[in-house]
Design an enzyme around this catalytic site. Structure first.
Site, PDB file in Angstrom:
ATOM      1  CG  HIS A 206      -0.241   0.266   2.521  1.00 32.42           C
ATOM      2  ND1 HIS A 206       0.478  -0.704   3.150  1.00 32.42           N
ATOM      3  CD2 HIS A 206      -0.142   1.362   3.306  1.00 32.42           C
ATOM      4  CE1 HIS A 206       0.981  -0.220   4.270  1.00 32.42           C
ATOM      5  NE2 HIS A 206       0.624   1.047   4.391  1.00 32.42           N
TER       6      HIS A 206
HETATM    7  N1  UDP Z   1      -3.088  -5.565   9.301  1.00 37.40           N
HETATM    8  C1  UDP Z   1      -4.358  -6.080   9.530  1.00 37.40           C
HETATM    9  N2  UDP Z   1      -5.103  -6.482   8.448  1.00 37.40           N
HETATM   10  C2  UDP Z   1      -4.656  -6.402   7.175  1.00 37.40           C
HETATM   11  C3  UDP Z   1      -3.359  -5.858   6.942  1.00 37.40           C
HETATM   12  C4  UDP Z   1      -2.612  -5.444   8.036  1.00 37.40           C
HETATM   13  O1  UDP Z   1      -4.789  -6.198  10.680  1.00 37.40           O
HETATM   14  O2  UDP Z   1      -5.378  -6.785   6.247  1.00 37.40           O
HETATM   15  C5  UDP Z   1      -2.291  -5.105  10.453  1.00 37.40           C
HETATM   16  C6  UDP Z   1      -0.866  -5.625  10.506  1.00 37.40           C
HETATM   17  O3  UDP Z   1      -0.785  -6.888  11.087  1.00 37.40           O
HETATM   18  C7  UDP Z   1      -0.175  -4.580  11.334  1.00 37.40           C
HETATM   19  C8  UDP Z   1      -0.850  -3.297  10.892  1.00 37.40           C
HETATM   20  O4  UDP Z   1      -2.113  -3.702  10.339  1.00 37.40           O
HETATM   21  O5  UDP Z   1      -0.408  -4.789  12.697  1.00 37.40           O
HETATM   22  C9  UDP Z   1       0.016  -2.620   9.872  1.00 37.40           C
HETATM   23  O6  UDP Z   1      -0.680  -1.702   9.206  1.00 37.40           O
HETATM   24  P1  UDP Z   1      -0.222  -1.096   7.797  1.00 37.40           P
HETATM   25  O7  UDP Z   1       0.535  -2.111   7.037  1.00 37.40           O
HETATM   26  O8  UDP Z   1      -1.460  -0.533   7.202  1.00 37.40           O
HETATM   27  O9  UDP Z   1       0.646   0.139   8.226  1.00 37.40           O
HETATM   28  P2  UDP Z   1       2.197   0.385   8.403  1.00 37.40           P
HETATM   29  O10 UDP Z   1       2.669  -0.512   9.485  1.00 37.40           O
HETATM   30  O11 UDP Z   1       2.848   0.141   7.083  1.00 37.40           O
HETATM   31  O12 UDP Z   1       2.263   1.828   8.790  1.00 37.40           O
END
Ligand code: UDP
Length: 363
Positions: A206
């Site tokens: 994403h």
């Molecule tokens: N996550 C979730 N469902 C999904 C994809 C990700 O619960 O379909 C969780 C993942 O395990 C982690 C968090 O969302 O705990 C990460 O979010 P994201 O990847 O959107 O953000 P980033 O960490 O890149 O800022």
């Protein structure tokens, strides 16, 4: 009584604070309230986490109707100003690196509130990432820094922060994994999707740098095509990525792939179960690099850099460019059991929230 206001706004923010209310009960002199900025507001990206993790609703909920980043920041700041005026917090706690983190940090600074940053000091040194600016600006006005890994501490010291304000506490995202481990194990998602343990790869994608251009999406589609020639790939798809695929007329390319299980963003328990039982993860997420490191599940991160280097140095993470040959080379190693050895970083033990509140109670 000392009043603490914690600001959350997005999926990863919520996942990092799940143990705050439980732990603060041990400190009667601390009063903790939450404000949700409404940055992520829908069922899949916000509500589901409150319901399935049994989290009490935030005391304050802002609603955003503006869509550009700048108007969103302005609206969050105005909303927070009202909350601050009413609750009069002594301390504002911000988490991670999203726009809500930055907006709240600026409000704390302008309203003379002690600013605490959880997951401070992480740096990708990649100025094309919006999150990197949020991290650097937030830390430039933070008073107390809670860091998840050694690199965070070193980065802050190099930037001239006083080491007495930097606290290495470990990772509150891992606290959530530990606290819900039993429920994660009981999640039924494999049955629902008709999958066997160890038989599939799990994908998320994403980051703007990967999905905002047609070129990036075409590379992603190629990688998916290659990966799905001989195995199932489960892809809970972020709203941003669906929107971009639609914009460039590429969604049907992805949908027609029979070995790709495309699904809405998964709830936390289902997603963690999918991590636990997969062969490997392929992602550009920040948090997932850490969760796979804790689980010691191979993680191929399709980015040129990471702000979480311990997941590569110590953990199960590997950085790769969008190069399908390189990706398949690593996948072959994983399948043969030749992937690199890995370990869990220090203090990623489920007790980070306790360390944070112990420190806050001594202010
Ligand atoms: N996550 C979730 N469902 C999904 C994809 C990700 O619960 O379909 C969780 C993942 O395990 C982690 C968090 O969302 O705990 C990460 O979010 P994201 O990847 O959107 O953000 P980033 O960490 O890149 O800022």
């Amino acid at each position: 009584m000392k009043r603490l206001l914690t600001v959350i706004g997005t999926r990863p923010n919520i996942i990092k604070i799940t143990q705050f209310r439980r732990v603060v009960k041990n400190y009667p002199a601390l009063d903790l309230k939450f404000v949700h900025t409404g940055q992520h507001y829908n069922q899949n990206m916000s509500d589901v986490f409150f319901s399935e993790l049994d989290l009490q609703s935030p005391e304050y909920i802002l609603s955003l109707d503006k869509t550009t980043v700048v108007s969103q920041l302005a609206q969050i700041m105005e909303g927070l100003e009202k909350v601050v005026t009413e609750y009069k917090p002594d301390v504002m706690i911000v988490v991670g690196d999203v726009n809500s983190t930055l907006a709240a940090a600026l409000v704390a600074n302008k309203m003379n509130i002690h600013l605490v940053h959880v997951e401070s000091g992480l740096r990708s040194f990649d100025k094309t990432m919006p999150e990197e600016h949020n991290r650097v600006i937030t830390d430039s006005i933070t008073n107390t820094f809670f860091v998840t890994e050694e690199s965070g501490k070193q980065n802050l010291i190099k930037e001239g922060k006083d080491s007495k304000n930097i606290h290495m506490v470990g990772n509150t995202m891992i606290d959530t994994l530990v606290a819900y481990d039993k429920k994660i194990n009981e999640a039924e998602i494999l049955k629902t999707l008709g999958l066997k343990s160890g038989s599939y790869a799990l994908m998320t994608m994403h980051r703007p740098g990967n999905v905002d251009s047609k070129e990036g999406l075409l590379k992603l589609i190629e990688v998916i095509r290659e990966l799905t020639t001989d195995q199932t790939v489960v892809f809970p798809i972020h709203p941003r990525t669906v929107n971009r695929l639609k914009e460039f007329n590429l969604l049907q390319e992805v949908e027609k792939n029979k070995n790709l299980k495309l699904m809405e963003p998964a709830g936390y328990l289902d997603f963690q179960k999918l991590i636990l039982e997969c062969q490997f993860v392929i992602t550009d997420s920040g948090g997932i690099q850490e969760e796979t490191t804790f689980r010691q599940i191979p993680c191929l991160t399709l980015r040129p850099n990471t702000e979480r280097p311990c997941t590569v140095d110590i953990g199960s993470n590997l950085l790769l460019n969008f190069n399908k040959a390189k990706v398949m080379e690593e996948v072959a190693k994983i399948k043969k059991g030749n992937y690199k050895k890995c370990a869990i970083p220090p203090l990623w033990d489920g007790k980070s929230t306790e360390r944070i509140f112990e420190t806050l109670s001594k202010f």
